[in-house]
Design a protein around this motif. Structure first.
Motif, PDB file in Angstrom:
ATOM      1  N   GLU A 191       1.011  -1.109   0.080  1.00 55.25           N
ATOM      2  CA  GLU A 191       0.114  -0.183   0.018  1.00 55.25           C
ATOM      3  C   GLU A 191       0.999   1.348  -0.168  1.00 55.25           C
ATOM      4  O   GLU A 191       2.087   1.160   0.519  1.00 55.25           O
ATOM      5  CB  GLU A 191      -1.066   0.235   1.288  1.00 55.25           C
ATOM      6  N   GLY A 192       0.291   2.218  -0.402  1.00 60.51           N
ATOM      7  CA  GLY A 192       1.134   3.505  -0.474  1.00 60.51           C
ATOM      8  C   GLY A 192       2.299   3.573  -1.554  1.00 60.51           C
ATOM      9  O   GLY A 192       2.269   3.081  -2.717  1.00 60.51           O
ATOM     10  N   ILE A 193       3.115   4.157  -0.969  1.00 57.07           N
ATOM     11  CA  ILE A 193       4.420   4.685  -1.922  1.00 57.07           C
ATOM     12  C   ILE A 193       5.656   4.275  -1.179  1.00 57.07           C
ATOM     13  O   ILE A 193       6.029   4.275  -0.199  1.00 57.07           O
ATOM     14  CB  ILE A 193       4.677   6.179  -2.062  1.00 57.07           C
ATOM     15  N   ARG A 194       6.499   3.831  -2.051  1.00 57.83           N
ATOM     16  CA  ARG A 194       8.039   3.207  -1.650  1.00 57.83           C
ATOM     17  C   ARG A 194       8.965   3.857  -2.546  1.00 57.83           C
ATOM     18  O   ARG A 194       8.866   3.905  -3.894  1.00 57.83           O
ATOM     19  CB  ARG A 194       8.146   1.836  -1.776  1.00 57.83           C
ATOM     20  N   TYR A 198      -6.736  19.864   2.028  1.00 59.15           N
ATOM     21  CA  TYR A 198      -8.152  19.632   1.630  1.00 59.15           C
ATOM     22  C   TYR A 198      -8.137  18.083   1.255  1.00 59.15           C
ATOM     23  O   TYR A 198      -9.240  17.508   1.822  1.00 59.15           O
ATOM     24  CB  TYR A 198      -8.378  20.395   0.321  1.00 59.15           C
ATOM     25  N   LEU A 199      -7.371  17.401   0.491  1.00 58.97           N
ATOM     26  CA  LEU A 199      -7.304  16.128   0.567  1.00 58.97           C
ATOM     27  C   LEU A 199      -7.130  15.106   1.693  1.00 58.97           C
ATOM     28  O   LEU A 199      -7.738  14.147   1.902  1.00 58.97           O
ATOM     29  CB  LEU A 199      -6.275  15.626  -0.442  1.00 58.97           C
ATOM     30  N   TYR A 248     -11.015  10.769  -4.950  1.00 57.30           N
ATOM     31  CA  TYR A 248     -10.509  11.564  -5.873  1.00 57.30           C
ATOM     32  C   TYR A 248      -9.508  11.048  -6.560  1.00 57.30           C
ATOM     33  O   TYR A 248      -9.129   9.865  -6.533  1.00 57.30           O
ATOM     34  CB  TYR A 248      -9.671  12.854  -5.133  1.00 57.30           C
ATOM     35  N   PRO A 249      -8.972  11.528  -7.793  1.00 60.34           N
ATOM     36  CA  PRO A 249      -8.065  10.908  -8.595  1.00 60.34           C
ATOM     37  C   PRO A 249      -6.909  10.189  -7.911  1.00 60.34           C
ATOM     38  O   PRO A 249      -6.231  10.908  -6.631  1.00 60.34           O
ATOM     39  CB  PRO A 249      -7.447  11.997  -9.582  1.00 60.34           C
ATOM     40  N   THR A 264      -0.972  11.996  -3.781  1.00 66.20           N
ATOM     41  CA  THR A 264      -1.903  10.906  -4.103  1.00 66.20           C
ATOM     42  C   THR A 264      -3.487  11.473  -3.869  1.00 66.20           C
ATOM     43  O   THR A 264      -3.358  12.601  -3.257  1.00 66.20           O
ATOM     44  CB  THR A 264      -1.933   9.578  -3.276  1.00 66.20           C
ATOM     45  N   GLY A 265      -4.362  10.900  -4.170  1.00 67.34           N
ATOM     46  CA  GLY A 265      -5.791  11.101  -3.790  1.00 67.34           C
ATOM     47  C   GLY A 265      -6.338  11.629  -2.190  1.00 67.34           C
ATOM     48  O   GLY A 265      -7.175  12.071  -2.044  1.00 67.34           O
ATOM     49  N   ASN A 266      -5.335  10.836  -1.545  1.00 58.12           N
ATOM     50  CA  ASN A 266      -5.379  10.903   0.046  1.00 58.12           C
ATOM     51  C   ASN A 266      -4.480  12.146   0.310  1.00 58.12           C
ATOM     52  O   ASN A 266      -4.379  12.243   1.767  1.00 58.12           O
ATOM     53  CB  ASN A 266      -5.296   9.962   0.648  1.00 58.12           C
TER      54      ASN A 266
END
Length: 474
Positions: A108-111, A261-262, A274-275, A295-297
């Motif tokens: 999950e997420g980014i590495r 906001y995100l 969101y995208p 990211t969208g979050n």
């Protein structure tokens, strides 16, 4: 253990690169080399890495015991026949398939990684997981060149010696979980949107030395923020997966506001997302022009700086001047299974032929987004054509406010605000419908003759089906 194996892979690649430098026909001759003979040599030397019945290689796992990796490394460094080393490299590439896919697809997420190997300084080779774009051909572009990386299935690499020849000094790699695009994969469509924001903005510049300019600010920054939020809400409703905005009209305040906001929206756990990726308007601060990727979050993926400055007038009838940039020399590559490799090239960066060719031929980028503030749309169209053979999709978007940089009788040429190229034989309308290869984004009539409605969103759908790549030429 895996790190050591990837180090051995880097050593092999360096040896093959050196041999290729000495013998220009090496890779051509390797196509006809007796691979069965090479396989027998390797099986006899390292039987533990091959199936007992001689059928093939074993998968490399951390449960594999009694492998003398020191001997494997020594063999890779010293064995005289480099064709055998190349055969061994291809065996390791396949034997590492599961591990390499695991490395490139974080749960999950980014590495963010520099490389899978830690002998980069010694070998000048960065070993990386190869992420495939669903629209690219299964041949990996091997029909276009005799290249080591194109003959590997799971691993790609970067020879860091290219840095001395380019504006960049470093490449940073962000790997995204493919689950971020589960909706696109389920639908078989990757939806990308671009907004040109507004023609009601003005870029305020000042001279900074002879024939150079800095960007001080953009008028109505609060309106930029408001329009970005409007676009994000529409993108959310339209189930857009990636959205990006133009160059130069952003600010640190806009970045912070949209991030907040995100983040706050993510806490609401809404079913409408969101995208997955959002490229905010680039901002010009302290001689750097950079676009924040979220990211969208609201998690930060990277911030891509512009490397090559704009040259030209910044107001109607003005004298040509150069954007006074002090870039960081870093190129960010975003890797994800399904997308392949994605890059953000801000305006002029896309027009530098050698730079674009490096991204296409060496880094093998499969998706390029081009945020722009330009008065010369034609050059973008001609450069987009360069990307088709590499199965690289492109979307370029201008800011409508660029019209204030040219005389009123010249503004008609800016009615085209961007272009889109859908590469890959299975989605390109040239092949499947006989249509135009490059799609133009054109201002609606009411935007040309009346008031700008602002916060426009242009959307294109890209092919996104797993396992549909076709083979290439023999």
């Amino acid at each position: 253990m895996y790190r050591r194996v990837y180090n051995i892979v880097a050593i092999m690649i360096r040896r093959i690169e050196e041999e290729k430098g000495r013998n220009k026909r090496f890779l051509i001759d390797d196509r006809s080399y007796n691979q069965q003979e090479a396989k027998k040599i390797l099986q006899d030397r390292f039987p533990i890495l091959y199936e007992e019945d001689g059928s093939g290689y074993k998968e490399i796992t951390d449960l594999m015991e009694n492998v003398n990796w020191e001997e494997v490394e020594r063999f890779s460094q010293e064995y005289e026949n480099v064709h055998v080393i190349f055969s061994f490299l291809r065996h390791l590439d396949m034997a590492l398939e599961k591990r390499t896919k695991f490395e490139g697809n974080p749960p999950e997420g980014i590495r963010t990684i520099d490389a899978l190997n830690n002998n980069v300084e010694e070998t000048q080779i960065q070993v990386l997981p190869k992420m495939n774009a669903y629209w690219e051909r299964g041949s990996g572009g091997s029909q276009h060149s005799y290249d080591i990386s194109r003959l590997l299935k799971n691993i790609m690499y970067i020879d860091t010696r290219i840095f001395s020849e380019m504006q960049i000094e470093q490449i940073k790699h962000s790997f995204l979980s493919s689950s971020m695009f589960y909706r696109a994969e389920k639908k078989g469509i990757l939806r990308i949107g671009v907004s040109f924001i507004s023609r009601n903005l003005h870029i305020m510049t000042r001279e900074s030395g002879e024939n150079k300019f800095c960007v001080d600010a953009v008028t109505r920054p609060g309106q930029v923020e408001k329009n970005v939020k409007r676009v994000l809400e529409e993108a959310r409703r339209e189930q857009v997966d990636i959205v990006f905005f133009p160059e130069m009209i952003g600010s640190s305040e806009t970045d912070a506001s949209i991030t907040k906001y995100l983040l706050e929206a993510a806490l609401e756990m809404s079913s409408e997302e969101y995208p997955a990726l959002i490229v905010l308007p680039s901002k010009w601060e302290e001689n750097q022009n950079s676009a924040l990727v979220l990211t969208g979050n609201g998690a930060e993926v990277c911030s891509q700086q512009k490397q090559y400055p704009y040259d030209g007038p910044v107001e109607p009838g003005g004298k040509p001047a150069q954007e006074d940039l002090s870039p960081d020399g870093i190129l960010h590559l975003i890797h994800c299974q399904g997308l392949g490799r994605m890059a953000i090239m801000i305006c002029k960066d896309f027009l530098i032929t050698e730079y674009l060719q490096m991204l296409l031929e060496i880094l093998r980028v499969t998706l390029i987004l081009v945020p722009s503030m330009t008065t010369g749309e034609y050059d973008f169209k001609t450069h987009i054509h360069m990307c088709e053979h590499a199965d690289c999709c492109v979307m370029q978007g201008n800011c409508c406010s660029a019209q204030w940089m040219v005389a009123e009788d010249q503004r008609g040429k800016l009615d085209t605000c961007g272009y889109c190229l859908k590469s890959g034989k299975n989605q390109n309308p040239k092949y499947v419908q006989g249509g135009e290869k490059i799609i133009s984004f054109t201002k609606p009539d009411n935007c040309r003759t009346g008031e700008c409605k602002e916060a426009c969103l242009f959307i294109e759908d890209f092919y996104y089906r797993r396992g549909q790549q076709k083979g290439g030429s023999v």
